[in-house]
Scaffold this motif. Structure first.
Motif, short mmCIF file in Angstrom:
data_model
loop_
_atom_site.label_atom_id
_atom_site.label_comp_id
_atom_site.label_asym_id
_atom_site.label_seq_id
_atom_site.Cartn_x
_atom_site.Cartn_y
_atom_site.Cartn_z
N MET A 1 -7.66 -14.72 -34.93
CA MET A 1 -8.96 -15.27 -34.62
C MET A 1 -9.40 -14.76 -33.26
N SER A 2 -10.64 -14.36 -33.14
CA SER A 2 -11.19 -13.94 -31.86
C SER A 2 -11.87 -15.12 -31.19
N PHE A 3 -11.63 -15.26 -29.90
CA PHE A 3 -12.25 -16.33 -29.12
C PHE A 3 -13.60 -15.92 -28.55
N THR A 4 -13.98 -14.64 -28.68
CA THR A 4 -15.21 -14.15 -28.08
C THR A 4 -16.40 -14.98 -28.53
N GLY A 5 -17.18 -15.45 -27.56
CA GLY A 5 -18.37 -16.23 -27.87
C GLY A 5 -18.75 -17.12 -26.70
N GLN A 43 -12.84 -11.59 -25.36
CA GLN A 43 -11.45 -11.29 -25.67
C GLN A 43 -11.32 -9.85 -26.11
N ASP A 44 -10.32 -9.16 -25.55
CA ASP A 44 -9.98 -7.80 -25.95
C ASP A 44 -8.48 -7.78 -26.18
N GLY A 45 -8.08 -8.03 -27.42
CA GLY A 45 -6.66 -8.15 -27.72
C GLY A 45 -6.08 -9.36 -27.01
N LYS A 46 -5.09 -9.12 -26.12
CA LYS A 46 -4.46 -10.21 -25.37
C LYS A 46 -5.15 -10.48 -24.04
N LYS A 47 -6.19 -9.69 -23.71
CA LYS A 47 -6.89 -9.84 -22.43
C LYS A 47 -8.13 -10.70 -22.62
N PHE A 48 -8.34 -11.61 -21.67
CA PHE A 48 -9.46 -12.54 -21.72
C PHE A 48 -10.24 -12.51 -20.42
N LYS A 49 -11.55 -12.63 -20.52
CA LYS A 49 -12.43 -12.87 -19.38
C LYS A 49 -13.19 -14.13 -19.73
N ILE A 50 -13.07 -15.14 -18.87
CA ILE A 50 -13.72 -16.42 -19.14
C ILE A 50 -14.62 -16.79 -17.97
N THR A 51 -15.87 -17.12 -18.29
CA THR A 51 -16.83 -17.61 -17.31
C THR A 51 -17.20 -19.03 -17.72
N VAL A 52 -16.95 -19.99 -16.83
CA VAL A 52 -17.26 -21.39 -17.11
C VAL A 52 -18.34 -21.84 -16.14
N THR A 53 -19.45 -22.31 -16.70
CA THR A 53 -20.56 -22.82 -15.89
C THR A 53 -20.64 -24.32 -16.08
N THR A 54 -20.46 -25.04 -14.97
CA THR A 54 -20.54 -26.50 -14.97
C THR A 54 -21.57 -26.89 -13.92
N ASN A 61 -12.61 -16.19 -14.47
CA ASN A 61 -11.17 -15.96 -14.49
C ASN A 61 -10.84 -14.92 -15.56
N GLU A 62 -9.81 -14.13 -15.26
CA GLU A 62 -9.32 -13.13 -16.20
C GLU A 62 -7.82 -13.31 -16.33
N PHE A 63 -7.31 -13.13 -17.55
CA PHE A 63 -5.87 -13.23 -17.76
C PHE A 63 -5.47 -12.47 -19.01
N THR A 64 -4.17 -12.21 -19.09
CA THR A 64 -3.57 -11.61 -20.27
C THR A 64 -2.56 -12.62 -20.80
N ILE A 65 -2.60 -12.89 -22.10
CA ILE A 65 -1.71 -13.87 -22.72
C ILE A 65 -0.26 -13.55 -22.33
N GLY A 66 0.44 -14.58 -21.85
CA GLY A 66 1.87 -14.47 -21.54
C GLY A 66 2.20 -13.88 -20.18
N GLU A 67 1.20 -13.44 -19.42
CA GLU A 67 1.44 -12.84 -18.12
C GLU A 67 0.92 -13.74 -17.01
N LEU A 85 -0.91 -18.44 -26.10
CA LEU A 85 -1.67 -18.69 -27.32
C LEU A 85 -0.77 -19.47 -28.27
N GLU A 86 -1.23 -20.65 -28.69
CA GLU A 86 -0.49 -21.46 -29.67
C GLU A 86 -1.28 -21.45 -30.96
N GLY A 87 -0.64 -21.03 -32.03
CA GLY A 87 -1.34 -20.92 -33.31
C GLY A 87 -2.44 -19.88 -33.19
N ASN A 88 -3.54 -20.11 -33.87
CA ASN A 88 -4.65 -19.16 -33.84
C ASN A 88 -5.81 -19.60 -32.97
N ASN A 89 -5.77 -20.87 -32.49
CA ASN A 89 -6.98 -21.37 -31.85
C ASN A 89 -6.73 -22.22 -30.60
#
Length: 103
Positions: A1-5, A43-54, A61-67, A85-89
Motif C-alpha cells: 500500500m502506498s501512503f502517498t496523499g 512515499q518512494d519505496g521505504k523513503k517518506f517525506k511528511i509535511t504536517v500542518t497544524t 520530516n523525512e525518514f527511511t523505514i527501519g533507519e 512499518l507494521e502490516g500494510n497501513n
C-alpha cells in the motif's frame, strides 16, 4: 500500500498525555487539541517525506523505514527516531521513549 496523499486527522487517542510527554506547555496543548492537522505524505519505496500542518505550525520530516533519523517535534526540538512499518497501513515511530502510531 502506498501512503502517498493528503490526509486530515480523523481521531487521536491520548493526545494530552502524549503532548505533555513531548514537553508542550498546557496552553499550547489546549489550543491544539481541537485543531485538525493536515498531513501530506510522499512515499518512494521505504523513503517518506511528511509535511504536517497544524494551524500555523508546519513540520517537515523525512525518514527511511527501519533507519534512525532526526525528526522535528512540535516543540521545535529535534530528536532521534526510528519508524517501522507494521502490516500494510501502520507507521510506528519510537522517539523520546514514546510510541506514535499513524494509520
Amino acid at each position: 500500500m502506498s501512503f502517498t496523499g493528503k490526509y486530515e486527522l480523523q481521531s487521536q487517542e491520548n493526545f494530552e498525555p502524549f503532548m505533555k510527554a513531548l514537553g508542550l506547555p498546557d496552553d499550547q496543548i489546549q489550543k491544539g487539541k481541537d485543531i485538525k492537522s493536515i498531513s501530506e505524505i510522499v512515499q518512494d519505496g521505504k523513503k517518506f517525506k511528511i509535511t504536517v500542518t497544524t494551524g500555523s505550525k508546519v513540520l517537515h520530516n523525512e525518514f527511511t523505514i527501519g533507519e534512525e533519523c532526526e525528526m522535528e517535534m512540535l516543540t521545535g526540538e529535534k530528536v532521534k527516531a526510528v519508524v517501522q512499518l507494521e502490516g500494510n497501513n501502520r507507521l510506528v515511530a519510537s522517539l523520546k521513549g514514546l510510541k506514535s502510531v499513524t494509520e
